[in-house]
Scaffold this motif. Structure first.
Motif, mmCIF file in Angstrom:
data_model
loop_
_atom_site.group_PDB
_atom_site.id
_atom_site.type_symbol
_atom_site.label_atom_id
_atom_site.label_comp_id
_atom_site.label_asym_id
_atom_site.label_seq_id
_atom_site.Cartn_x
_atom_site.Cartn_y
_atom_site.Cartn_z
ATOM 1 N N GLU A 193 0.831 -1.200 0.000
ATOM 2 C CA GLU A 193 0.000 0.000 0.000
ATOM 3 C C GLU A 193 0.869 1.254 0.000
ATOM 4 O OE1 GLU A 193 -3.198 2.366 2.880
ATOM 5 O OE2 GLU A 193 -2.538 0.342 3.408
ATOM 6 N N ILE A 194 0.459 2.257 -0.787
ATOM 7 C CA ILE A 194 1.156 3.539 -0.801
ATOM 8 C C ILE A 194 0.761 4.325 0.444
ATOM 9 C CG2 ILE A 194 1.503 5.720 -2.018
ATOM 10 C CD1 ILE A 194 0.856 4.271 -4.614
ATOM 11 N N LEU A 195 1.744 4.598 1.295
ATOM 12 C CA LEU A 195 1.504 5.357 2.523
ATOM 13 C C LEU A 195 1.734 6.848 2.308
ATOM 14 C CD1 LEU A 195 3.227 2.998 5.129
ATOM 15 C CD2 LEU A 195 0.803 3.111 4.510
ATOM 16 N N THR A 196 2.798 7.205 1.610
ATOM 17 C CA THR A 196 3.060 8.603 1.224
ATOM 18 C C THR A 196 3.713 8.583 -0.144
ATOM 19 O OG1 THR A 196 5.250 8.682 2.260
ATOM 20 C CG2 THR A 196 3.385 9.362 3.621
ATOM 21 N N HIS A 197 3.535 9.692 -0.880
ATOM 22 C CA HIS A 197 4.140 9.810 -2.213
ATOM 23 C C HIS A 197 4.382 11.290 -2.462
ATOM 24 C CE1 HIS A 197 4.115 8.062 -6.602
ATOM 25 N NE2 HIS A 197 5.321 8.422 -6.172
ATOM 26 N N GLU A 198 5.609 11.733 -2.216
ATOM 27 C CA GLU A 198 5.927 13.154 -2.226
ATOM 28 C C GLU A 198 6.726 13.519 -3.471
ATOM 29 O OE1 GLU A 198 8.067 13.533 1.403
ATOM 30 O OE2 GLU A 198 6.277 13.484 2.654
ATOM 31 N N LEU B 24 8.723 7.671 -2.369
ATOM 32 C CA LEU B 24 7.578 6.778 -2.243
ATOM 33 C C LEU B 24 7.743 5.919 -1.000
ATOM 34 C CD1 LEU B 24 5.041 5.350 -3.555
ATOM 35 C CD2 LEU B 24 6.702 3.888 -4.746
ATOM 36 N N ARG B 25 6.746 5.926 -0.129
ATOM 37 C CA ARG B 25 6.765 5.054 1.049
ATOM 38 C C ARG B 25 5.679 3.994 0.901
ATOM 39 N NH1 ARG B 25 7.360 7.309 7.082
ATOM 40 N NH2 ARG B 25 9.481 7.529 6.216
ATOM 41 N N LEU B 26 6.111 2.732 0.943
ATOM 42 C CA LEU B 26 5.200 1.606 0.772
ATOM 43 C C LEU B 26 5.146 0.758 2.035
ATOM 44 C CD1 LEU B 26 6.265 0.349 -2.785
ATOM 45 C CD2 LEU B 26 4.318 1.819 -2.216
ATOM 46 N N LEU B 27 3.968 0.231 2.316
ATOM 47 C CA LEU B 27 3.818 -0.725 3.419
ATOM 48 C C LEU B 27 4.158 -2.104 2.876
ATOM 49 C CD1 LEU B 27 2.963 -1.161 6.355
ATOM 50 C CD2 LEU B 27 0.626 -1.552 5.531
ATOM 51 N N PRO C 120 6.016 -5.062 4.746
ATOM 52 C CA PRO C 120 6.719 -5.549 5.944
ATOM 53 C C PRO C 120 7.721 -6.661 5.687
ATOM 54 C CG PRO C 120 4.392 -6.174 5.976
ATOM 55 C CD PRO C 120 4.552 -5.189 4.869
ATOM 56 N N GLN C 121 7.452 -7.537 4.725
ATOM 57 C CA GLN C 121 8.413 -8.604 4.469
ATOM 58 C C GLN C 121 9.696 -8.054 3.849
ATOM 59 O OE1 GLN C 121 5.507 -11.153 2.262
ATOM 60 N NE2 GLN C 121 6.201 -12.759 3.642
ATOM 61 N N CYS C 122 9.543 -7.129 2.932
ATOM 62 C CA CYS C 122 10.724 -6.482 2.336
ATOM 63 C C CYS C 122 11.489 -5.698 3.393
ATOM 64 C CB CYS C 122 10.282 -5.573 1.193
ATOM 65 S SG CYS C 122 11.639 -4.741 0.330
ATOM 66 N N ALA C 123 10.766 -4.954 4.216
ATOM 67 C CA ALA C 123 11.409 -4.144 5.251
ATOM 68 C C ALA C 123 12.209 -5.005 6.215
ATOM 69 C CB ALA C 123 10.355 -3.341 6.007
ATOM 70 N N ALA C 124 11.690 -6.172 6.549
ATOM 71 C CA ALA C 124 12.341 -7.032 7.539
ATOM 72 C C ALA C 124 13.661 -7.614 7.034
ATOM 73 C CB ALA C 124 11.392 -8.149 7.947
ATOM 74 N N GLN C 125 13.799 -7.768 5.717
ATOM 75 C CA GLN C 125 14.974 -8.426 5.159
ATOM 76 C C GLN C 125 15.948 -7.467 4.479
ATOM 77 O OE1 GLN C 125 15.799 -11.618 5.458
ATOM 78 N NE2 GLN C 125 13.948 -12.224 6.543
ATOM 79 N N ALA C 126 15.540 -6.226 4.250
ATOM 80 C CA ALA C 126 16.357 -5.293 3.476
ATOM 81 C C ALA C 126 17.649 -4.939 4.202
ATOM 82 C CB ALA C 126 15.562 -4.030 3.177
ATOM 83 N N LYS C 127 18.698 -4.764 3.419
ATOM 84 C CA LYS C 127 20.005 -4.339 3.925
ATOM 85 C C LYS C 127 20.518 -3.208 3.035
ATOM 86 C CE LYS C 127 21.403 -8.735 6.028
ATOM 87 N NZ LYS C 127 20.048 -9.322 5.972
ATOM 88 N N PRO C 128 21.391 -2.345 3.573
ATOM 89 C CA PRO C 128 21.898 -1.228 2.768
ATOM 90 C C PRO C 128 22.554 -1.699 1.477
ATOM 91 C CG PRO C 128 22.445 -0.898 5.079
ATOM 92 C CD PRO C 128 21.880 -2.287 4.972
ATOM 93 N N VAL D 253 8.830 0.860 3.665
ATOM 94 C CA VAL D 253 10.056 0.955 2.872
ATOM 95 C C VAL D 253 9.986 2.247 2.061
ATOM 96 C CG1 VAL D 253 11.541 -0.165 1.164
ATOM 97 C CG2 VAL D 253 10.106 -1.557 2.662
ATOM 98 N N ASP D 254 11.067 3.027 2.061
ATOM 99 C CA ASP D 254 11.140 4.278 1.303
ATOM 100 C C ASP D 254 12.005 4.113 0.060
ATOM 101 O OD1 ASP D 254 9.555 5.700 3.024
ATOM 102 O OD2 ASP D 254 11.149 6.973 3.828
ATOM 103 N N PHE D 255 11.540 4.727 -1.037
ATOM 104 C CA PHE D 255 12.282 4.744 -2.293
ATOM 105 C C PHE D 255 12.363 6.170 -2.817
ATOM 106 C CE2 PHE D 255 9.969 0.754 -1.989
ATOM 107 C CZ PHE D 255 10.940 -0.202 -2.263
#
Length: 292
Positions: A16-21, A30-33, A35-43, A73-75
């Protein structure tokens, strides 16, 4: 055991799109909900994003920030083609199919506790992700240099943090980094107030020249940005005999190593080889990509 460890850490989510500035220069955050991506993401990792329901070919976009607790997750991306322009029109509450996180991330080394983080344009997100991961780690003392030839996708502020070697008057910084107490400076050729007038590598050289020998031997460079910038960063690292990791930007079709459409030539111990940016990278040793 599988010899493809990434297979169990890539997820497809209806996010889900939470914010889009929107920002100047056709830039968007773009901020998306997800959670699975957020939990595993690394720099250094990225996601493969479907820009519109009728646009099946996804676009690879680097991950800038995540919240594991809140699942977002922010892009940061720039609308430069049909796909990303369609993405820029997506509204709050809509869902977007994303696949991620993908790719080999940056790797920090305790014996190099002074990371020099250099990001250019839409190559800023990976180095910001590295910076945030270090914001509560007192063992590391990062310095961030960001460059852009369009207005930055944030309002620069005069930094509260003094940095030896940086010319007087070069005080523009990213607010978020100042909040994290991480020193940063901005570079541009566009004459933006408080920014260094020149290339990110020129500013980096001034900082490196101000370090004593002991401090210099603690530096490792991490960078993402346009190909010519990365080549210059690699040359700078070689000039000072510093390790350097770079995150490459490349066109991709599948994003998971199947199509081999994003291969680059790299130097290995066995000679030249073709490596896939999506899963063998996007982070590579700079010497492999730009051998001296």
């Amino acid at each position: 055991m599988s010899n493809k460890p990434h297979r169990d850490t890539i997820f497809v989510e209806e996010a889900e799109i939470l914010t889009h500035e929107a920002y100047q220069g056709d830039q968007f955050i773009l901020r998306l909900l997800a959670p699975q991506c957020a939990a595993q993401a690394k720099p250094g990792s990225f996601a493969h994003i479907q820009c519109a329901p009728l646009k099946p070919l996804r676009r690879p976009i680097s991950i800038m920030r995540v919240s594991v607790d809140l699942g977002w997750v922010d892009f940061l991306y720039k609308a430069v083609g049909k796909g990303t322009r369609l993405l820029s029109q997506r509204k709050l509450g809509e869902t977007i199919s994303i696949m991620g996180p993908i790719g080999k991330p940056f790797e920090l080394h305790a014996e190099r506790p002074r990371p020099l983080l250099i990001g250019g344009g839409v190559g800023m997100p990976p180095v910001l992700f590295v910076a945030e991961s270090l914001s509560e780690n007192p063992d590391y003392k990062p310095f961030v240099i960001l460059g852009s030839e369009v207005p930055f996708p944030f309002k620069p502020i005069p930094s509260k943090i003094l940095i030896p070697g940086i010319p007087d008057g070069i005080i523009a910084s990213m607010p978020l980094l100042d909040d994290w107490e991480i020193p940063s400076r901005l570079a541009t050729l566009q004459g933006f107030a408080g920014c260094y007038e020149g290339y990110v590598t020129d500013l980096a050289r001034q900082w490196l020249n101000a370090l004593d020998d002991e401090s210099l031997h603690q530096v490792e460079i991490f960078s993402c940005g346009p190909h010519p910038m990365l080549e210059t960063v690699a040359s700078l690292a070689a000039e000072y005999n510093l390790p350097c990791q770079i995150s490459l930007e490349e066109f991709m079709a599948c994003g998971v190593g199947g199509c081999a459409g994003c291969v680059v030539e790299v130097e290995t111990k066995s000679g030249l080889a073709m490596k896939r940016v999506c899963v063998d990278g996007p982070v590579f040793d700079a010497k492999q990509v730009f051998p001296s």
